[in-house]
Design a protein around this motif. Sequence first.
Motif, PDB file in Angstrom:
ATOM      1  N   ARG A  48      -0.357   4.262   0.446  1.00 26.91           N
ATOM      2  CA  ARG A  48      -1.546   3.624   1.013  1.00 26.91           C
ATOM      3  C   ARG A  48      -1.639   3.890   2.518  1.00 26.91           C
ATOM      4  NH1 ARG A  48      -4.177  -0.220  -1.773  1.00 26.91           N
ATOM      5  NH2 ARG A  48      -4.378  -1.572   0.026  1.00 26.91           N
ATOM      6  N   MET A  80      -7.795   9.896  -4.058  1.00 29.59           N
ATOM      7  CA  MET A  80      -6.729   9.026  -4.579  1.00 29.59           C
ATOM      8  C   MET A  80      -7.067   8.504  -5.978  1.00 29.59           C
ATOM      9  SD  MET A  80      -4.911   5.937  -2.562  1.00 29.59           S
ATOM     10  CE  MET A  80      -3.799   4.784  -3.307  1.00 29.59           C
ATOM     11  N   PHE A  82      -6.074   5.494  -8.486  1.00 33.07           N
ATOM     12  CA  PHE A  82      -5.424   4.187  -8.392  1.00 33.07           C
ATOM     13  C   PHE A  82      -4.785   3.815  -9.729  1.00 33.07           C
ATOM     14  CE2 PHE A  82      -8.391   4.337  -4.981  1.00 33.07           C
ATOM     15  CZ  PHE A  82      -7.828   3.583  -3.965  1.00 33.07           C
ATOM     16  N   SER A  84      -5.070   1.068 -11.272  1.00 34.16           N
ATOM     17  CA  SER A  84      -6.033   0.385 -12.152  1.00 34.16           C
ATOM     18  C   SER A  84      -7.236   1.284 -12.450  1.00 34.16           C
ATOM     19  CB  SER A  84      -6.491  -0.894 -11.478  1.00 34.16           C
ATOM     20  OG  SER A  84      -7.125  -0.572 -10.248  1.00 34.16           O
ATOM     21  N   ALA A  86      -9.709   2.108 -10.951  1.00 35.86           N
ATOM     22  CA  ALA A  86     -10.797   1.821 -10.000  1.00 35.86           C
ATOM     23  C   ALA A  86     -12.075   2.591 -10.336  1.00 35.86           C
ATOM     24  CB  ALA A  86     -10.339   2.124  -8.566  1.00 35.86           C
ATOM     25  N   LEU A  87     -12.493   2.514 -11.585  1.00 34.66           N
ATOM     26  CA  LEU A  87     -13.775   3.133 -11.956  1.00 34.66           C
ATOM     27  C   LEU A  87     -14.883   2.149 -11.619  1.00 34.66           C
ATOM     28  CD1 LEU A  87     -12.903   4.674 -15.438  1.00 34.66           C
ATOM     29  CD2 LEU A  87     -12.773   5.730 -13.189  1.00 34.66           C
ATOM     30  N   SER A 147     -12.564  12.160 -11.142  1.00 29.90           N
ATOM     31  CA  SER A 147     -13.232  11.733  -9.904  1.00 29.90           C
ATOM     32  C   SER A 147     -12.559  12.309  -8.661  1.00 29.90           C
ATOM     33  CB  SER A 147     -13.209  10.206  -9.778  1.00 29.90           C
ATOM     34  OG  SER A 147     -13.614   9.626 -10.962  1.00 29.90           O
TER      35      SER A 147
END
Lengths: 366, 288
Positions: A48, A80, A82, A84, A86-87, A147
């Motif tokens: 991060r 990046m 993630f 989770s 992060a969509l 992505s």
Amino acid sequence: MASLSLVNVCKTFKNGQIAVKDFNLDIKDEEFLILVGPSGCGKSTTLRMIAGLEEISSGELWIDGALMNLTVPQKRDLAMVFQSYALYPHLTVYENIAFSLRVRNIPQIEIEERVKKAADILCIRHLLDRKPFALSGGQKQRVAIGSVIVRKPKAYLMDEPLSNLDAKLRTQMRVELSKIHKELGATIIYVTHDQVEAMTLGTKIVVMNAGVIQQAAPPEVLYNNPVNKFVAGFIGSPSMNFIPVWVERREERICIVFSNNRLFLNEDNAHCLIESGYLGRRVYLGIRPEDFHETGPKEQAIKLKVEIKEVLGSDILLHGKIGGNPICGRLKPDFPSEAGTEVSIFADMNRILLFDLDTEENILDH
Amino acid sequence: MKLKNVSRYLSPYVYIVPAIAVFVLFLFFPFIKTIYLSLFKTNKMGQAKLFVGGGNYSDLFSSASFFNSLFVTAIFVLIVVSVSMLLGLITAILCNQSFPGIRIFSTAYALPMAIASSSAAMIFKIMLHPTIGIINKLLGLHTNWISDPRYALVCVALLSAWLNSGINFLYFSAGLSNIDNTLYERASVDGANSAQKFFRLTLPGLSPIMFYTLVVNIIQAFQAFGQVKVLTMGGPGESTNLIVYSIYRDAFFNYRFGSAAAQSVILFMVIMILTLCMFHLEKKGVHY
């Protein structure tokens, strides 16, 4: 793609907790670097900080020769994935993949082309019109990777992207990631606590513990020549067996003695111990489960009372104790053994490691 | 055996009797009575005396005053809903950060919902006073805000908007806390700036709560009464004669309960049609 350099990077949170301490690392162009370690060791914090999502308390972060400490994440040109995923829940798969291109005002024709190319690489072209809620875990994970690969950033950052997948899908995705790395020639910094992922994916692995780098080396070096007991125990599955032993001279040879067992060291190791002044002292013996064999010279035999036998198909795992220390041996499935019986197994003395009892450093560090 | 079956069949209904009784007494009965009264001319006691059918309605639709009421109400609703939602949204976004003293700001922004509309109207009346009011003092003006037909409606609407902004602040704060922070982190790494994050993430993320807030605000705005009663009494002229105040005036000043009931039914229809339209549009603009 780019090279990154972290110089004396530290992270101290507001409550005084030190997450990362004196982190020094050079990441070469096109390297697949793995940050691995137990939960809370600071690997995600390091990632991060590279992404710019966490402030660097002290030290320097250089990307392609430019100091990045004060550069906002938007300007670092990194991508990046993630943990989770992060969509964006309100956007379709297509729009999720295209998001980073849209915010950069890339022409629609190019967006179309790049999204479709990324979707083809990940085999998700048929999912482009779906919303994230209509995707399975594996599909979400592919979209998350899509992505990032749709862009051509300086480096890809991945924060435990496979941790939410089931074992089969994880294995499949590991192969996919390796392929993507080769196809894109990308610099990837990948965080995981799974040492199998680390070993199979990385060209270089950084093992961390309590915010400090323990060892940074290629996978085979970490496996064969760990710098300390922590790295030795962390890398390998099942993990390395550790037994406190005495180093003694018997019958004009150097041996290690523990719980009615005696193992003679090979010449090199014996010489190394004498040179380092360990004769007559206690050290940790480290031996991997796969370095036990069904047969061997009598002087390498260890008596093990089997408590549990695990059948894996290609191998069996025998669990027992020697002098109160848990021991695990990986042997061939036809090896005659049952829980409750005592068996003789043979240690490969060329593969053993010895660690200092106090510093836990590898005495036989080659 | 048969008795046992009957009691088993009836027992669930017994449990809902108290709730049904309260609904019938305080909701269904007044509602049906209102529709009934709207078809009659009444005496001063509000008793139905002469059946006129749609007479009250046709009188209303030929009344300039009623159309003025509808127009004024529409303007009022537009100002109140837009300003109160905007205030709620801005304050919620401001308070969606963590820094020392944030709770003081949160409390201040949520406070209007704890204030009675009539009390707030009293305070506003003093603030808007042409000679001693702080608004004129600060702006260096001598405007008679409440007595000037050009400003009266805006003043009442802004007061109502401020009163509603407190609950909107709470709704939007709840909505913002529901948006996963990782999405903002991903957007940052993806290269989105603050404006792009707001329009591409925050607004779509807030759309379910925004829709709910919009419906509630419109209904609340249509029913505004206390502030008009205290601040302007529907005046000057009929410039702030909102439909609810018009109903009140017709019923309790002019004793035309039939006409007031007809206006209530029309207000109900307007709110219902608007709400149905919004629920229809919800499918297009709301992302769950």
